[in-house]
Design an enzyme around this catalytic site. Sequence first.
Site, short mmCIF file in Angstrom:
data_model
loop_
_atom_site.label_atom_id
_atom_site.label_comp_id
_atom_site.label_asym_id
_atom_site.label_seq_id
_atom_site.Cartn_x
_atom_site.Cartn_y
_atom_site.Cartn_z
N CYS A 193 -22.33 34.00 -38.89
CA CYS A 193 -21.77 34.40 -37.60
C CYS A 193 -20.27 34.67 -37.65
O CYS A 193 -19.76 35.41 -36.81
CB CYS A 193 -22.11 33.39 -36.51
N HIS A 194 -19.53 34.12 -38.61
CA HIS A 194 -18.09 34.35 -38.69
C HIS A 194 -17.70 35.28 -39.84
O HIS A 194 -16.52 35.52 -40.06
CB HIS A 194 -17.36 33.01 -38.85
#
Length: 169
Positions: free
Chosen positions: A127-128
């Site tokens: 997600c990052h």
Amino acid sequence: MAAGSISEDEFWDSVIYFLTLSDKLDRKWTVKEAKIEEEDSSTLQTDGKLEQIVLTYEFHIVYSQSYNVPVLYFNAHFQNGKLLSLEEIWDMVPAVYKERLTQDRWTFISQQEHPLLGRPFYFLHPCHTADLMRNIPALTDKRQYIIAWLSAVGPVVGLQLPLEYGQHP
């Protein structure tokens, strides 16, 4: 496509570039394709050993179509075949990453079913990843995406890419 992410075609271009360097430098990486119609359908893997503790690591790089970034899946086991627990994996994260691990434990390193193998693997949550990769100013050639990404995220789980990978144009 969001900055910091890559298409599946760009992923494969980067994989081919990475494998070409691996063939020249250390021959540790191979491509294995699974004939499964899944959301994430591409994998790049290597086996490595840590010398101090005699652990065997298995690393897979799988393209995520959901996030448009690579995801690092891995398992680690002792010589007797016993897999490390998630708590043991978290304990082995280098000190420089501990604060991030404490804040984002479940969105940092977790365990889930491998999208191609159907068995539990640990993974660095994607997600990052796009945000991380967007902040790498020297990444002008998408073929170097895998090298830059592995250099940034690999050390979290003991995967050190030799410097020679970054020294090739």
